[in-house]
Design an enzyme around this catalytic site. Structure first.
Site, PDB file in Angstrom:
ATOM      1  N   ASN A   9      -8.172   8.521   1.846  1.00  0.00           N
ATOM      2  CA  ASN A   9      -6.885   9.174   2.232  1.00  0.00           C
ATOM      3  C   ASN A   9      -6.314   9.115   0.597  1.00  0.00           C
ATOM      4  O   ASN A   9      -5.933   8.391   0.045  1.00  0.00           O
ATOM      5  CB  ASN A   9      -6.229   7.807   2.824  1.00  0.00           C
ATOM      6  CG  ASN A   9      -4.321   8.393   3.086  1.00  0.00           C
ATOM      7  OD1 ASN A   9      -4.340   9.479   2.719  1.00  0.00           O
ATOM      8  ND2 ASN A   9      -3.825   7.613   3.665  1.00  0.00           N
ATOM      9  N   TRP A  10      -6.244  10.524   0.311  1.00  0.00           N
ATOM     10  CA  TRP A  10      -5.499  10.894  -0.877  1.00  0.00           C
ATOM     11  C   TRP A  10      -4.255  10.847  -1.054  1.00  0.00           C
ATOM     12  O   TRP A  10      -3.718  11.102  -2.099  1.00  0.00           O
ATOM     13  CB  TRP A  10      -6.244  12.175  -1.444  1.00  0.00           C
ATOM     14  CG  TRP A  10      -7.600  12.230  -1.842  1.00  0.00           C
ATOM     15  CD1 TRP A  10      -8.507  11.055  -1.763  1.00  0.00           C
ATOM     16  CD2 TRP A  10      -8.397  13.129  -2.410  1.00  0.00           C
ATOM     17  NE1 TRP A  10      -9.714  11.309  -2.167  1.00  0.00           N
ATOM     18  CE2 TRP A  10      -9.750  12.788  -2.600  1.00  0.00           C
ATOM     19  CE3 TRP A  10      -8.182  14.547  -2.601  1.00  0.00           C
ATOM     20  CZ2 TRP A  10     -10.910  13.310  -3.035  1.00  0.00           C
ATOM     21  CZ3 TRP A  10      -9.146  15.248  -3.019  1.00  0.00           C
ATOM     22  CH2 TRP A  10     -10.542  14.839  -3.343  1.00  0.00           C
ATOM     23  N   LYS A  11      -3.428  10.729  -0.131  1.00  0.00           N
ATOM     24  CA  LYS A  11      -2.236  10.752   0.070  1.00  0.00           C
ATOM     25  C   LYS A  11      -1.369  11.593  -0.897  1.00  0.00           C
ATOM     26  O   LYS A  11      -2.139  12.870  -0.680  1.00  0.00           O
ATOM     27  CB  LYS A  11      -1.622   9.274  -0.370  1.00  0.00           C
ATOM     28  CG  LYS A  11      -2.098   8.095   0.207  1.00  0.00           C
ATOM     29  CD  LYS A  11      -1.619   6.823  -0.051  1.00  0.00           C
ATOM     30  CE  LYS A  11      -2.193   5.659   0.892  1.00  0.00           C
ATOM     31  NZ  LYS A  11      -1.451   4.219   0.741  1.00  0.00           N
ATOM     32  N   HIS A  96       0.034   7.032  10.168  1.00  0.00           N
ATOM     33  CA  HIS A  96      -0.082   5.846   9.151  1.00  0.00           C
ATOM     34  C   HIS A  96       1.170   5.315   8.915  1.00  0.00           C
ATOM     35  O   HIS A  96       2.160   5.758   9.103  1.00  0.00           O
ATOM     36  CB  HIS A  96      -0.523   6.844   7.766  1.00  0.00           C
ATOM     37  CG  HIS A  96      -0.870   6.097   6.606  1.00  0.00           C
ATOM     38  ND1 HIS A  96       0.038   5.658   5.822  1.00  0.00           N
ATOM     39  CD2 HIS A  96      -2.240   5.812   5.906  1.00  0.00           C
ATOM     40  CE1 HIS A  96      -0.506   4.752   4.813  1.00  0.00           C
ATOM     41  NE2 HIS A  96      -2.010   4.845   5.086  1.00  0.00           N
ATOM     42  N   GLU A  98       2.760   4.735   6.223  1.00  0.00           N
ATOM     43  CA  GLU A  98       3.673   5.414   5.290  1.00  0.00           C
ATOM     44  C   GLU A  98       4.582   6.447   6.070  1.00  0.00           C
ATOM     45  O   GLU A  98       5.819   6.650   5.954  1.00  0.00           O
ATOM     46  CB  GLU A  98       3.218   5.852   4.173  1.00  0.00           C
ATOM     47  CG  GLU A  98       2.631   4.928   2.911  1.00  0.00           C
ATOM     48  CD  GLU A  98       1.403   5.161   2.390  1.00  0.00           C
ATOM     49  OE1 GLU A  98       1.114   6.304   2.157  1.00  0.00           O
ATOM     50  OE2 GLU A  98       0.879   4.321   1.707  1.00  0.00           O
ATOM     51  N   GLU A 168      -4.722  -1.085   9.682  1.00  0.00           N
ATOM     52  CA  GLU A 168      -4.206  -1.182   8.409  1.00  0.00           C
ATOM     53  C   GLU A 168      -2.866  -2.287   8.206  1.00  0.00           C
ATOM     54  O   GLU A 168      -1.803  -1.801   8.313  1.00  0.00           O
ATOM     55  CB  GLU A 168      -3.931   0.023   7.580  1.00  0.00           C
ATOM     56  CG  GLU A 168      -4.949   0.933   7.763  1.00  0.00           C
ATOM     57  CD  GLU A 168      -4.823   2.306   6.778  1.00  0.00           C
ATOM     58  OE1 GLU A 168      -5.404   2.339   5.683  1.00  0.00           O
ATOM     59  OE2 GLU A 168      -3.543   2.807   6.963  1.00  0.00           O
ATOM     60  N   GLY A 174      -1.940  -0.698  -0.618  1.00  0.00           N
ATOM     61  CA  GLY A 174      -1.562  -0.777  -1.839  1.00  0.00           C
ATOM     62  C   GLY A 174      -0.999  -1.786  -2.630  1.00  0.00           C
ATOM     63  O   GLY A 174      -0.328  -1.714  -3.774  1.00  0.00           O
ATOM     64  N   SER A 214      -6.059  -1.857   0.525  1.00  0.00           N
ATOM     65  CA  SER A 214      -6.743  -2.425  -0.661  1.00  0.00           C
ATOM     66  C   SER A 214      -8.204  -2.632  -0.445  1.00  0.00           C
ATOM     67  O   SER A 214      -9.025  -3.663  -0.935  1.00  0.00           O
ATOM     68  CB  SER A 214      -6.079  -3.673  -1.086  1.00  0.00           C
ATOM     69  OG  SER A 214      -4.532  -3.350  -1.203  1.00  0.00           O
ATOM     70  N   GLY A 235      -7.428   4.172   0.185  1.00  0.00           N
ATOM     71  CA  GLY A 235      -6.525   4.542  -0.270  1.00  0.00           C
ATOM     72  C   GLY A 235      -6.554   4.836  -1.951  1.00  0.00           C
ATOM     73  O   GLY A 235      -7.325   5.581  -2.306  1.00  0.00           O
ATOM     74  N   GLY A 236      -5.953   4.060  -2.818  1.00  0.00           N
ATOM     75  CA  GLY A 236      -6.272   4.023  -4.151  1.00  0.00           C
ATOM     76  C   GLY A 236      -7.514   4.433  -4.476  1.00  0.00           C
ATOM     77  O   GLY A 236      -7.791   5.009  -5.580  1.00  0.00           O
TER      78      GLY A 236
HETATM   79  P1  PGA Z   1      -4.867   1.433  -0.400  1.00  0.00           P
HETATM   80  O1  PGA Z   1      -4.489   2.344   1.081  1.00  0.00           O
HETATM   81  O2  PGA Z   1      -6.404   1.358  -0.106  1.00  0.00           O
HETATM   82  O3  PGA Z   1      -4.316   2.137  -1.472  1.00  0.00           O
HETATM   83  O4  PGA Z   1      -4.364  -0.128   0.026  1.00  0.00           O
HETATM   84  C1  PGA Z   1      -4.922   2.382   2.351  1.00  0.00           C
HETATM   85  C2  PGA Z   1      -4.211   3.353   3.091  1.00  0.00           C
HETATM   86  O5  PGA Z   1      -2.951   3.526   3.083  1.00  0.00           O
HETATM   87  O6  PGA Z   1      -4.786   3.967   3.777  1.00  0.00           O
END
Ligand code: PGA
Length: 252
Positions: A9-11, A96, A98, A168, A174, A214, A235-236
């Site tokens: 997920n490149w956000k 998600h 967010e 998640e 994050g 994470s 994500g990251g």
């Molecule tokens: P993260 O994000 O791996 O940076 O914790 C995961 C996500 O939000 O899908």
């Protein structure tokens, strides 16, 4: 056998040229990864270009969100599931944390998006997870059950083959604080049980449940050893081709 899914997920990161650069670097790193499905979710503006550049590869493209309406309409700022398909996506991430946290997405809205997406032949990665406060209060299962039932409300048995769940925990996203493999396994098993009660045992056995929060090259293998963990939403660590490549090629 459930085929694992490793999704990046490149956000809201990367311009078009940066997205293409990462995608092109990733391609050879995952070219032999037949053990899992590899997915990346670039921002809307990069989606079509990345999809074109990856044509013929084993990397699938996902949108990070979609409109609650299937095709088109007076919905300023939205992108429909049909438009995502048109741009080259075959999956979409919905709900998600967010989106729930910063854009006030409710289970009702998430449910409308899931319905619009599955009827457009997109595979949905439906996200859910509790906050730290909810976990500390002992409400984690109740919260996740609500998000699962709310998100899938009214879907048919045949829609279920288009559903992937991503668990998640919000406190792990994050933050560098991953759930332990045991904590994740416990919630994944719970999700599978609730799904079996709501739908069928067969559908529950086929359901892929990804862990997110994470995930890194050094913790993926431990997570993937758990019986009910069928992949990861990253994500990251998906922003760099090398680290995402390492996650895809986790030690089996
Ligand atoms: P993260 O994000 O791996 O940076 O914790 C995961 C996500 O939000 O899908």
């Amino acid at each position: 056998m459930r085929k694992p899914v490793i999704a990046g997920n490149w956000k809201m990161y990367k311009t078009i040229s940066e997205s293409v650069e990462t995608a092109i670097a990733l391609k050879p790193l995952v070219a032999n990864a037949n053990h899992c499905e590899v997915v990346i979710a670039p921002v809307f503006t990069s989606l079509k270009t990345v999809a074109d550049r990856l044509e013929g590869s084993n990397i699938k493209i996902a949108g990070q969100n979609c409109a609650p309406e299937k095709e088109e309409g007076a919905l300023t700022g939205e992108v429909s599931p049909v438009m995502l398909r048109d741009a080259g996506a075959s999956l979409v991430i919905i709900g998600h944390s967010e989106r729930r946290q910063f854009f006030a997405e409710t289970d009702g809205m998430v449910n409308r998006k899931v319905k619009a997406a599955v009827t457009s032949d997109l595979t949905v990665i439906l996200c859910m997870g509790e906050t730290l406060e909810q976990r500390d209060k002992g409400q984690a299962e109740q919260v996740v059950r609500g998000q699962l039932e709310g998100g899938l409300n009214g879907l048919t048995a045949s829609d279920m083959s288009r559903i992937i769940i991503a668990y998640e925990p919000v406190w792990a996203i994050g933050t560098g604080r991953t759930a332990t493999p045991e904590q994740a396994q416990e919630m994944h098993a719970f999700i599978r049980r609730v799904f079996a009660q709501r739908h069928s045992e067969d559908a529950a056995q086929d359901l892929r449940i990804l862990y997110g929060g994470s995930v890194k090259p050094d913790n993926i293998a431990g997570l993937m050893k758990q019986t009910d963990i069928d992949g990861a939403l990253v994500g990251g660590a998906s922003l760099k081709a090398e680290s995402f490549g390492e996650i895809v090629n986790y030690k089996r």
